[in-house]
Design an enzyme around this catalytic site. Structure first.
Site, short mmCIF file in Angstrom:
data_model
loop_
_atom_site.label_atom_id
_atom_site.label_comp_id
_atom_site.label_asym_id
_atom_site.label_seq_id
_atom_site.Cartn_x
_atom_site.Cartn_y
_atom_site.Cartn_z
N ALA A 108 0.85 -1.19 0.00
CA ALA A 108 0.00 0.00 0.00
C ALA A 108 0.88 1.24 0.00
O ALA A 108 2.03 1.20 0.43
CB ALA A 108 -0.92 0.02 1.22
N VAL A 109 0.31 2.34 -0.46
CA VAL A 109 1.03 3.62 -0.43
C VAL A 109 1.46 3.94 1.00
O VAL A 109 2.59 4.37 1.24
CB VAL A 109 0.13 4.74 -0.99
CG1 VAL A 109 0.77 6.10 -0.75
CG2 VAL A 109 -0.15 4.53 -2.48
N LEU A 110 0.58 3.69 1.96
CA LEU A 110 0.87 4.02 3.35
C LEU A 110 1.95 3.14 3.97
O LEU A 110 2.51 3.49 5.01
CB LEU A 110 -0.41 3.92 4.20
CG LEU A 110 -1.51 4.92 3.87
CD1 LEU A 110 -2.73 4.67 4.75
CD2 LEU A 110 -1.02 6.35 4.04
N TYR A 111 2.26 2.00 3.37
CA TYR A 111 3.28 1.11 3.93
C TYR A 111 4.69 1.61 3.65
O TYR A 111 5.63 1.22 4.34
CB TYR A 111 3.14 -0.31 3.37
CG TYR A 111 1.84 -1.00 3.69
CD1 TYR A 111 0.92 -0.45 4.57
CD2 TYR A 111 1.51 -2.22 3.08
CE1 TYR A 111 -0.28 -1.08 4.85
CE2 TYR A 111 0.32 -2.86 3.36
CZ TYR A 111 -0.58 -2.28 4.24
OH TYR A 111 -1.76 -2.92 4.51
N GLY A 112 4.85 2.44 2.61
CA GLY A 112 6.15 3.01 2.31
C GLY A 112 7.21 2.01 1.89
O GLY A 112 8.40 2.25 2.10
#
Length: 221
Positions: free
Chosen positions: A160-164
């Site tokens: 995910a984008v939020l996982y970086g």
């Protein structure tokens, strides 16, 4: 539950009226429904059994907040992560029973069951029914974990984008020895990037960071 989408600037914090306006404009609401697929307990029937298997449907598990028999009094994030950990453990135990001890090999073919997607644009594409979630994995830990998962025959990677960790996932895929077309790669767009233009930008950035195409993009709600 309510959360802030970002931290307020210092000049806003210094002014209580500006801060109040900023909070009202920056809050977003989300909900994790609970109890809709509740787990069975002694004397209380449920939709899923103690190993999260849906009664009457072979091969289907539920692994989210909906299995809670009662609504928690606090944030559902922690308990939901625990449910995911348990579901992963149950799936691996079932696979070990069916297939015997799992041996790591770079070219090991996947034996995980998959489902044929029926969308008009996805004809001929199959999605594995078990995969690897990469939340909390970054750097060498992300790369090593993904490569080991693929070496054991796993073929679905969720990020995910939020996982970086897109860059690390991309490197792991390239160096795993597994052909890209054998892997089903999923990523997710966060709430702050859900407009049409914003989502398009986020997807393009994700593909660039991964260095490869996506098989599925989801809304990270």
């Amino acid at each position: 539950a309510f959360e802030l989408a970002a931290d307020p600037p210092w000049d806003v914090v210094a002014n209580s009226q500006e801060l109040a306006r900023w909070i009202r404009g920056s809050l977003y609401f989300y909900a994790h429904p609970t109890g809709t697929c509740r787990v069975e307990r002694p004397g209380s029937p449920g939709v899923v059994d103690s190993r999260l298997r849906v009664h009457g449907i072979k091969g289907l598990r539920v692994a989210d907040a909906s299995i809670f028999p009662e609504s928690p009094c606090g944030h559902t994030d922690g308990p939901s992560r625990l449910v995911g950990e348990l579901a992963a453990r149950f799936i691996l135990e079932d696979l070990a029973t069916q297939l015997g001890p799992l041996e790591e090999h770079p070219t090991k073919r996947s034996t995980v069951p998959s489902v044929q997607l029926r969308d008009h644009y996805a004809r001929g594409i199959s999605m594995p029914l078990a995969g690897l979630g990469t939340n909390g994995l970054e750097g060498n830990r992300a790369r090593d974990t993904v490569k080991r998962f693929l070496g054991l025959g796993g073929r679905l990677i969720d990020t995910a984008v939020l996982y970086g960790n897109h860059h690390d996932i991309g490197i792991a895929l390239k160096t795993s020895g597994v052909p890209r077309d054998e892997v089903f790669l999923v990523s997710k767009i966060p709430p702050g990037e859900m407009g049409f233009a914003e989502a398009l930008t986020a997807v393009r950035r994700t593909v660039e960071e991964l260095g490869t195409y996506l098989d599925l993009i989801l809304i990270h709600w």
